[in-house]
Scaffold this active site. Structure first.
Site, mmCIF file in Angstrom:
data_model
loop_
_atom_site.group_PDB
_atom_site.id
_atom_site.type_symbol
_atom_site.label_atom_id
_atom_site.label_comp_id
_atom_site.label_asym_id
_atom_site.label_seq_id
_atom_site.Cartn_x
_atom_site.Cartn_y
_atom_site.Cartn_z
ATOM 1 N N ASN A 45 0.842 -1.194 0.000
ATOM 2 C CA ASN A 45 0.000 0.000 0.000
ATOM 3 C C ASN A 45 0.879 1.247 0.000
ATOM 4 O O ASN A 45 1.939 1.297 0.633
ATOM 5 C CB ASN A 45 -1.000 0.004 1.157
ATOM 6 C CG ASN A 45 -0.398 -0.186 2.529
ATOM 7 O OD1 ASN A 45 0.607 -0.873 2.681
ATOM 8 N ND2 ASN A 45 -0.999 0.407 3.530
ATOM 9 N N GLU A 47 0.381 5.183 0.643
ATOM 10 C CA GLU A 47 -0.537 6.230 1.111
ATOM 11 C C GLU A 47 -0.076 7.599 0.629
ATOM 12 O O GLU A 47 1.030 7.768 0.110
ATOM 13 C CB GLU A 47 -0.629 6.177 2.636
ATOM 14 C CG GLU A 47 -1.201 4.846 3.118
ATOM 15 C CD GLU A 47 -1.443 4.788 4.616
ATOM 16 O OE1 GLU A 47 -0.962 5.661 5.363
ATOM 17 O OE2 GLU A 47 -2.147 3.831 5.037
ATOM 18 N N CYS A 56 -4.170 0.675 -2.506
ATOM 19 C CA CYS A 56 -3.997 -0.557 -1.736
ATOM 20 C C CYS A 56 -2.915 -1.453 -2.347
ATOM 21 O O CYS A 56 -2.627 -1.389 -3.548
ATOM 22 C CB CYS A 56 -5.302 -1.343 -1.696
ATOM 23 S SG CYS A 56 -6.618 -0.554 -0.757
ATOM 24 N N GLU A 58 -3.055 -4.640 -2.975
ATOM 25 C CA GLU A 58 -3.557 -5.572 -3.987
ATOM 26 C C GLU A 58 -3.592 -4.910 -5.361
ATOM 27 O O GLU A 58 -3.208 -5.508 -6.375
ATOM 28 C CB GLU A 58 -4.971 -6.050 -3.634
ATOM 29 C CG GLU A 58 -5.065 -6.838 -2.336
ATOM 30 C CD GLU A 58 -5.358 -5.972 -1.129
ATOM 31 O OE1 GLU A 58 -4.830 -4.833 -1.046
ATOM 32 O OE2 GLU A 58 -6.093 -6.439 -0.254
ATOM 33 N N CYS A 89 -10.260 -4.938 0.279
ATOM 34 C CA CYS A 89 -11.370 -3.978 0.399
ATOM 35 C C CYS A 89 -12.301 -4.112 -0.815
ATOM 36 O O CYS A 89 -11.993 -4.804 -1.797
ATOM 37 C CB CYS A 89 -10.830 -2.553 0.513
ATOM 38 S SG CYS A 89 -10.315 -1.840 -1.067
ATOM 39 N N CYS A 92 -10.770 -3.182 -4.198
ATOM 40 C CA CYS A 92 -9.817 -4.205 -4.665
ATOM 41 C C CYS A 92 -10.545 -5.455 -5.138
ATOM 42 O O CYS A 92 -10.127 -6.092 -6.114
ATOM 43 C CB CYS A 92 -8.824 -4.553 -3.560
ATOM 44 S SG CYS A 92 -7.623 -3.227 -3.269
#
Ligand code: THU
Length: 130
Positions: A45, A47, A56, A58, A89, A92
């Site tokens: 991830n 940010e 993310c 993934e 999430c 994703c």
């Protein structure tokens, strides 16, 4: 059929997790995807100070696979240090659906492991029909 080699995929997700850029949530996520070619791709991830710009792990792993020329994902491994295995999430899940509707999903922590499928996590997925 492609050998999923989940143990290797899980090790790759664990190995990339420390590279996460997560100064805001302090929640580090590593991901690895197995493409139909048999090759694996990793992501973490990333940010951003503008929180909505965060990506993310993934989706970063899938982006690496697609940029390498892959078009089918057969397995996704996620690693975190959460109490319980973290599942992809909603966004994703939809992105995994695009390239791996039949994908196996596995999430690990240092002490736990959960294995499921994208179909179980995203039933009745949206499909664009025109
Ligand atoms: N995160 C992921 O990398 N994958 C998920 O499936 C859920 C959330 C990241 C995004 C953000 O950097 C942090 O975890 C907390 O939400």
């Amino acid at each position: 059929m492609t050998d999923l080699d989940l143990p290797e995929l899980e090790a790759l997700a664990r190995g990339v997790m420390p590279r996460a850029h997560a100064p805001y949530s302090r929640f580090h996520v590593g991901a690895a995807v197995r493409a139909a070619s048999g090759l694996a791709y990793v992501g973490c991830n990333v940010e951003n100070a503008s929180f909505g710009a965060t990506i993310c792990a993934e989706r970063n792993a899938i982006g690496a696979a697609i940029a390498a020329g892959e078009r089918e994902i057969v397995a996704v491994a996620v690693h975190t240090e959460a109490e319980t295995p973290a599942m992809p999430c909603g966004i994703c899940r939809q992105v995994i659906q695009e390239f791996g509707a039949g994908a196996v999903i596995v999430s690990t922590t240092p002490t736990a492991r959960k294995q499921t499928t994208l179909a179980a996590l995203l039933p009745e997925a949206f499909v664009l029909e025109r």
